[in-house]
Design a protein around this motif. Structure first.
Motif, PDB file in Angstrom:
ATOM      1  N   HIS A  31       0.850  -1.195   0.000  1.00  0.00           N
ATOM      2  CA  HIS A  31       0.000   0.000   0.000  1.00  0.00           C
ATOM      3  C   HIS A  31       0.881   1.239   0.000  1.00  0.00           C
ATOM      4  O   HIS A  31       0.851   2.060   0.932  1.00  0.00           O
ATOM      5  CB  HIS A  31      -0.938  -0.005   1.212  1.00  0.00           C
ATOM      6  CG  HIS A  31      -2.220  -0.726   0.929  1.00  0.00           C
ATOM      7  ND1 HIS A  31      -2.323  -2.082   0.910  1.00  0.00           N
ATOM      8  CD2 HIS A  31      -3.467  -0.267   0.614  1.00  0.00           C
ATOM      9  CE1 HIS A  31      -3.556  -2.434   0.591  1.00  0.00           C
ATOM     10  NE2 HIS A  31      -4.274  -1.351   0.403  1.00  0.00           N
ATOM     11  N   THR A  39      -3.005  -3.044   5.418  1.00  0.00           N
ATOM     12  CA  THR A  39      -4.048  -2.003   5.321  1.00  0.00           C
ATOM     13  C   THR A  39      -5.457  -2.567   5.072  1.00  0.00           C
ATOM     14  O   THR A  39      -6.390  -2.247   5.807  1.00  0.00           O
ATOM     15  CB  THR A  39      -3.683  -0.977   4.221  1.00  0.00           C
ATOM     16  OG1 THR A  39      -2.514  -0.262   4.660  1.00  0.00           O
ATOM     17  CG2 THR A  39      -4.799   0.013   3.959  1.00  0.00           C
ATOM     18  N   ASP A  40      -5.596  -3.406   4.043  1.00  0.00           N
ATOM     19  CA  ASP A  40      -6.946  -3.874   3.687  1.00  0.00           C
ATOM     20  C   ASP A  40      -7.558  -4.778   4.751  1.00  0.00           C
ATOM     21  O   ASP A  40      -8.759  -4.696   5.024  1.00  0.00           O
ATOM     22  CB  ASP A  40      -6.923  -4.625   2.347  1.00  0.00           C
ATOM     23  CG  ASP A  40      -6.725  -3.685   1.164  1.00  0.00           C
ATOM     24  OD1 ASP A  40      -6.861  -2.464   1.340  1.00  0.00           O
ATOM     25  OD2 ASP A  40      -6.419  -4.202   0.074  1.00  0.00           O
ATOM     26  N   GLY A 109     -12.287  -5.834   2.423  1.00  0.00           N
ATOM     27  CA  GLY A 109     -11.375  -4.693   2.342  1.00  0.00           C
ATOM     28  C   GLY A 109     -10.535  -4.637   1.082  1.00  0.00           C
ATOM     29  O   GLY A 109      -9.694  -3.744   0.948  1.00  0.00           O
ATOM     30  N   HIS A 145      -5.607   3.666  -4.799  1.00  0.00           N
ATOM     31  CA  HIS A 145      -4.984   2.675  -3.926  1.00  0.00           C
ATOM     32  C   HIS A 145      -3.865   3.360  -3.138  1.00  0.00           C
ATOM     33  O   HIS A 145      -2.930   3.891  -3.728  1.00  0.00           O
ATOM     34  CB  HIS A 145      -4.423   1.547  -4.808  1.00  0.00           C
ATOM     35  CG  HIS A 145      -3.776   0.452  -4.043  1.00  0.00           C
ATOM     36  ND1 HIS A 145      -4.480  -0.597  -3.499  1.00  0.00           N
ATOM     37  CD2 HIS A 145      -2.480   0.238  -3.721  1.00  0.00           C
ATOM     38  CE1 HIS A 145      -3.642  -1.416  -2.890  1.00  0.00           C
ATOM     39  NE2 HIS A 145      -2.426  -0.934  -3.008  1.00  0.00           N
ATOM     40  N   GLU A 150      -7.488   6.377   1.350  1.00  0.00           N
ATOM     41  CA  GLU A 150      -7.120   5.145   2.064  1.00  0.00           C
ATOM     42  C   GLU A 150      -6.072   5.424   3.145  1.00  0.00           C
ATOM     43  O   GLU A 150      -6.112   4.845   4.231  1.00  0.00           O
ATOM     44  CB  GLU A 150      -6.618   4.083   1.076  1.00  0.00           C
ATOM     45  CG  GLU A 150      -6.761   2.695   1.660  1.00  0.00           C
ATOM     46  CD  GLU A 150      -6.403   1.585   0.688  1.00  0.00           C
ATOM     47  OE1 GLU A 150      -6.782   0.452   0.972  1.00  0.00           O
ATOM     48  OE2 GLU A 150      -5.736   1.835  -0.332  1.00  0.00           O
TER      49      GLU A 150
HETATM   50 ZN   LIG Z   1      -6.259  -1.162   0.064  1.00  0.00          ZN
END
Ligand SMILES: [Zn+2]
Length: 253
Positions: A31, A39-40, A109, A145, A150
Protein backbone atom coordinates in the motif's frame (compact mmCIF):
# COMPACT_ATOMS: atom_id res chain seq x y z
CA UNK A 1 -18.41 -9.20 19.62
CA UNK A 2 -15.41 -11.16 18.36
CA UNK A 3 -16.47 -14.79 18.20
CA UNK A 4 -12.89 -16.10 18.47
CA UNK A 5 -12.46 -14.37 21.84
CA UNK A 6 -15.19 -16.35 23.65
CA UNK A 7 -15.25 -20.00 24.74
CA UNK A 8 -17.28 -22.66 22.94
CA UNK A 9 -19.79 -22.54 25.77
CA UNK A 10 -20.41 -18.83 25.19
CA UNK A 11 -20.34 -19.33 21.41
CA UNK A 12 -23.04 -21.98 21.77
CA UNK A 13 -25.34 -19.53 23.55
CA UNK A 14 -24.61 -16.72 21.08
CA UNK A 15 -25.12 -18.83 17.95
CA UNK A 16 -28.45 -20.10 19.28
CA UNK A 17 -29.75 -16.55 19.37
CA UNK A 18 -28.52 -15.16 16.01
CA UNK A 19 -28.75 -16.46 12.47
CA UNK A 20 -26.44 -13.80 11.00
CA UNK A 21 -22.66 -13.56 11.35
CA UNK A 22 -20.12 -11.03 10.04
CA UNK A 23 -16.95 -12.16 8.23
CA UNK A 24 -14.21 -9.58 7.50
CA UNK A 25 -12.01 -10.40 4.50
CA UNK A 26 -8.92 -8.50 3.37
CA UNK A 27 -5.49 -8.81 1.83
CA UNK A 28 -1.82 -8.45 2.67
CA UNK A 29 -0.38 -6.38 -0.14
CA UNK A 30 1.68 -3.30 -0.81
CA UNK A 31 0.00 0.00 0.00
CA UNK A 32 2.62 2.48 -1.16
CA UNK A 33 5.86 3.28 0.65
CA UNK A 34 3.94 4.64 3.66
CA UNK A 35 1.00 2.37 4.58
CA UNK A 36 1.26 -1.12 6.10
CA UNK A 37 0.88 -4.26 4.00
CA UNK A 38 -2.04 -5.14 6.29
CA UNK A 39 -4.05 -2.00 5.32
CA UNK A 40 -6.95 -3.87 3.69
CA UNK A 41 -7.38 -6.53 6.34
CA UNK A 42 -6.95 -4.09 9.22
CA UNK A 43 -9.64 -1.88 7.67
CA UNK A 44 -12.00 -4.81 7.09
CA UNK A 45 -11.47 -6.06 10.63
CA UNK A 46 -11.93 -2.66 12.29
CA UNK A 47 -15.04 -1.79 10.27
CA UNK A 48 -16.53 -5.27 10.84
CA UNK A 49 -16.01 -4.96 14.58
CA UNK A 50 -17.58 -1.49 14.66
CA UNK A 51 -20.62 -2.84 12.82
CA UNK A 52 -20.78 -6.02 14.94
CA UNK A 53 -20.63 -4.07 18.20
CA UNK A 54 -23.33 -1.65 17.12
CA UNK A 55 -25.81 -4.13 15.64
CA UNK A 56 -24.96 -6.90 18.13
CA UNK A 57 -23.77 -9.56 15.72
CA UNK A 58 -20.81 -11.88 16.18
CA UNK A 59 -17.73 -11.19 14.05
CA UNK A 60 -15.55 -14.03 12.78
CA UNK A 61 -11.73 -13.69 12.59
CA UNK A 62 -10.50 -11.73 9.56
CA UNK A 63 -9.27 -13.59 6.46
CA UNK A 64 -5.94 -11.75 6.04
CA UNK A 65 -4.72 -12.93 2.61
CA UNK A 66 -6.68 -12.53 -0.61
CA UNK A 67 -6.40 -12.37 -4.37
CA UNK A 68 -3.45 -9.97 -4.76
CA UNK A 69 -1.00 -11.48 -7.24
CA UNK A 70 -1.12 -8.23 -9.26
CA UNK A 71 0.94 -6.62 -6.48
CA UNK A 72 3.55 -9.44 -6.52
CA UNK A 73 6.55 -7.32 -7.55
CA UNK A 74 6.32 -5.40 -4.28
CA UNK A 75 8.07 -7.10 -1.34
CA UNK A 76 5.87 -8.46 1.45
CA UNK A 77 2.76 -8.94 -0.70
CA UNK A 78 1.05 -12.31 -0.16
CA UNK A 79 -1.66 -13.89 -2.27
CA UNK A 80 -3.76 -16.98 -2.90
CA UNK A 81 -5.05 -18.09 -6.29
CA UNK A 82 -8.76 -17.32 -6.78
CA UNK A 83 -9.65 -21.03 -6.55
CA UNK A 84 -7.76 -21.55 -3.26
CA UNK A 85 -9.23 -18.35 -1.85
CA UNK A 86 -12.77 -19.38 -2.84
CA UNK A 87 -12.40 -22.83 -1.26
CA UNK A 88 -10.92 -21.39 1.93
CA UNK A 89 -13.63 -18.75 2.38
CA UNK A 90 -16.26 -21.38 1.60
CA UNK A 91 -14.80 -23.71 4.25
CA UNK A 92 -14.88 -20.95 6.87
CA UNK A 93 -18.52 -20.17 6.07
CA UNK A 94 -19.61 -23.81 5.95
CA UNK A 95 -17.95 -24.54 9.29
CA UNK A 96 -19.56 -21.46 10.88
CA UNK A 97 -22.94 -22.37 9.40
CA UNK A 98 -22.71 -25.90 10.84
CA UNK A 99 -23.25 -24.24 14.25
CA UNK A 100 -26.46 -22.53 13.14
CA UNK A 101 -26.06 -19.25 11.22
CA UNK A 102 -27.15 -19.28 7.58
CA UNK A 103 -26.85 -15.56 6.81
CA UNK A 104 -23.39 -14.05 6.44
CA UNK A 105 -22.37 -10.45 6.02
CA UNK A 106 -18.94 -10.26 4.38
CA UNK A 107 -17.11 -6.98 4.86
CA UNK A 108 -14.42 -6.97 2.20
CA UNK A 109 -11.38 -4.69 2.34
CA UNK A 110 -9.86 -5.63 -1.04
CA UNK A 111 -11.44 -5.12 -4.47
CA UNK A 112 -9.44 -8.00 -6.00
CA UNK A 113 -11.42 -10.43 -3.80
CA UNK A 114 -14.82 -9.34 -5.10
CA UNK A 115 -15.24 -11.63 -8.16
CA UNK A 116 -14.24 -14.68 -6.07
CA UNK A 117 -16.53 -13.73 -3.19
CA UNK A 118 -19.45 -13.32 -5.60
CA UNK A 119 -18.82 -16.83 -6.93
CA UNK A 120 -18.83 -18.21 -3.38
CA UNK A 121 -22.10 -16.37 -2.72
CA UNK A 122 -23.71 -17.87 -5.84
CA UNK A 123 -22.55 -21.41 -4.98
CA UNK A 124 -23.64 -21.28 -1.36
CA UNK A 125 -26.99 -19.71 -2.15
CA UNK A 126 -27.86 -22.30 -4.78
CA UNK A 127 -26.28 -25.41 -3.26
CA UNK A 128 -26.28 -24.93 0.52
CA UNK A 129 -29.20 -22.61 1.34
CA UNK A 130 -26.74 -20.12 2.81
CA UNK A 131 -27.10 -16.40 2.04
CA UNK A 132 -24.02 -14.19 1.70
CA UNK A 133 -24.16 -10.43 1.43
CA UNK A 134 -20.87 -8.82 0.35
CA UNK A 135 -20.09 -5.16 0.99
CA UNK A 136 -16.85 -3.22 0.80
CA UNK A 137 -15.17 -2.07 4.02
CA UNK A 138 -14.87 1.44 2.60
CA UNK A 139 -17.00 3.58 0.25
CA UNK A 140 -16.55 2.63 -3.39
CA UNK A 141 -15.53 6.11 -4.50
CA UNK A 142 -12.04 6.33 -2.96
CA UNK A 143 -9.43 8.36 -4.86
CA UNK A 144 -7.16 5.38 -5.44
CA UNK A 145 -4.98 2.68 -3.93
CA UNK A 146 -3.03 4.02 -0.92
CA UNK A 147 -4.06 7.53 -1.97
CA UNK A 148 -5.37 10.37 0.19
CA UNK A 149 -8.57 8.55 1.20
CA UNK A 150 -7.12 5.15 2.06
CA UNK A 151 -4.13 6.68 3.85
CA UNK A 152 -6.54 8.85 5.85
CA UNK A 153 -8.50 5.74 6.86
CA UNK A 154 -5.29 4.16 8.17
CA UNK A 155 -4.30 7.40 9.94
CA UNK A 156 -7.64 7.21 11.74
CA UNK A 157 -7.65 3.46 12.48
CA UNK A 158 -3.95 2.66 13.05
CA UNK A 159 -1.88 5.90 13.03
CA UNK A 160 1.19 4.22 14.51
CA UNK A 161 1.52 2.05 11.37
CA UNK A 162 1.54 4.92 8.84
CA UNK A 163 4.88 6.54 7.91
CA UNK A 164 3.68 9.90 6.57
CA UNK A 165 7.28 11.02 5.99
CA UNK A 166 7.48 8.31 3.30
CA UNK A 167 4.18 9.23 1.61
CA UNK A 168 4.45 10.41 -1.99
CA UNK A 169 2.08 11.89 -4.54
CA UNK A 170 1.98 9.73 -7.64
CA UNK A 171 0.78 10.23 -11.18
CA UNK A 172 -0.07 6.96 -12.84
CA UNK A 173 2.16 5.74 -15.71
CA UNK A 174 0.76 6.87 -19.04
CA UNK A 175 2.04 4.27 -21.48
CA UNK A 176 2.96 0.59 -21.81
CA UNK A 177 5.41 -0.23 -24.63
CA UNK A 178 4.59 3.15 -26.11
CA UNK A 179 0.81 2.52 -26.13
CA UNK A 180 -1.28 4.96 -24.15
CA UNK A 181 -2.78 3.52 -20.94
CA UNK A 182 -6.18 4.36 -19.52
CA UNK A 183 -6.51 3.44 -15.84
CA UNK A 184 -6.15 -0.35 -16.03
CA UNK A 185 -6.37 -0.62 -19.80
CA UNK A 186 -3.86 -0.37 -22.61
CA UNK A 187 -5.48 1.64 -25.39
CA UNK A 188 -9.10 0.38 -25.39
CA UNK A 189 -8.05 -3.11 -24.24
CA UNK A 190 -7.96 -4.95 -20.93
CA UNK A 191 -4.72 -6.78 -20.16
CA UNK A 192 -3.35 -8.84 -17.28
CA UNK A 193 -1.89 -5.81 -15.58
CA UNK A 194 0.28 -5.73 -12.50
CA UNK A 195 0.24 -2.70 -10.25
CA UNK A 196 3.85 -2.01 -11.18
CA UNK A 197 2.71 -1.36 -14.79
CA UNK A 198 0.64 1.51 -13.45
CA UNK A 199 2.87 2.93 -10.76
CA UNK A 200 6.40 2.49 -9.44
CA UNK A 201 5.45 3.65 -5.90
CA UNK A 202 2.46 1.30 -5.63
CA UNK A 203 0.09 4.26 -5.21
CA UNK A 204 -2.38 4.47 -8.08
CA UNK A 205 -5.82 5.73 -9.11
CA UNK A 206 -7.10 6.94 -12.45
CA UNK A 207 -4.79 7.62 -15.40
CA UNK A 208 -3.60 11.18 -15.70
CA UNK A 209 -4.70 12.07 -12.18
CA UNK A 210 -2.28 12.97 -9.40
CA UNK A 211 -2.98 10.77 -6.37
CA UNK A 212 -2.09 12.84 -3.35
CA UNK A 213 -1.31 10.52 -0.46
CA UNK A 214 0.56 13.35 1.29
CA UNK A 215 -2.74 15.19 1.88
CA UNK A 216 -4.12 12.45 4.12
CA UNK A 217 -5.41 13.31 7.61
CA UNK A 218 -6.91 11.27 10.42
CA UNK A 219 -9.93 13.60 10.51
CA UNK A 220 -10.73 12.84 6.85
CA UNK A 221 -10.34 9.12 7.58
CA UNK A 222 -12.70 9.35 10.54
CA UNK A 223 -15.32 11.05 8.40
CA UNK A 224 -15.09 8.35 5.70
CA UNK A 225 -15.18 5.44 8.15
CA UNK A 226 -18.01 6.76 10.32
CA UNK A 227 -20.32 7.52 7.39
CA UNK A 228 -19.63 4.11 5.89
CA UNK A 229 -20.14 2.26 9.17
CA UNK A 230 -23.54 4.00 9.54
CA UNK A 231 -24.52 2.73 6.11
CA UNK A 232 -23.31 -0.82 6.80
CA UNK A 233 -25.11 -0.89 10.17
CA UNK A 234 -28.40 0.13 8.56
CA UNK A 235 -28.02 -2.73 6.07
CA UNK A 236 -26.93 -5.23 8.77
CA UNK A 237 -30.15 -4.47 10.70
CA UNK A 238 -32.19 -5.24 7.57
CA UNK A 239 -30.25 -8.43 6.93
CA UNK A 240 -30.74 -9.50 10.56
CA UNK A 241 -34.51 -9.09 10.24
CA UNK A 242 -34.86 -10.65 6.78
CA UNK A 243 -36.23 -14.19 6.71
CA UNK A 244 -33.74 -16.73 5.35
CA UNK A 245 -36.44 -18.48 3.27
CA UNK A 246 -37.19 -15.21 1.50
CA UNK A 247 -33.50 -14.58 0.75
CA UNK A 248 -32.93 -17.99 -0.85
CA UNK A 249 -33.53 -18.77 -4.56
CA UNK A 250 -37.13 -18.85 -5.71
CA UNK A 251 -38.62 -22.21 -6.75
CA UNK A 252 -38.72 -23.14 -10.41
CA UNK A 253 -41.79 -21.85 -12.29
ZN1 LIG B 1 -6.26 -1.16 0.06
Amino acid sequence: MKLAEVSWVEAQAILKKVDTVILPVGSTEQHGPHCPLATDHLTAEAVANMVGDRVKLPVLPVVPVGVSSHHRQFPGTLWASPSVFREYVKAIILSASSHGPKKFFIINGHGGNTPSLKEVAEDLRSDEDIFLAIATAYPTKLDGHAGEDETSIMLYLRPQLVKMEKAVDTKQNEALAGIRMKTQKVGPADFGFDTIDLSTTGVFGAAGKMIEATKATAAHGEEIVKAHVDELCAFAEELKKAKLEELLPKPHK
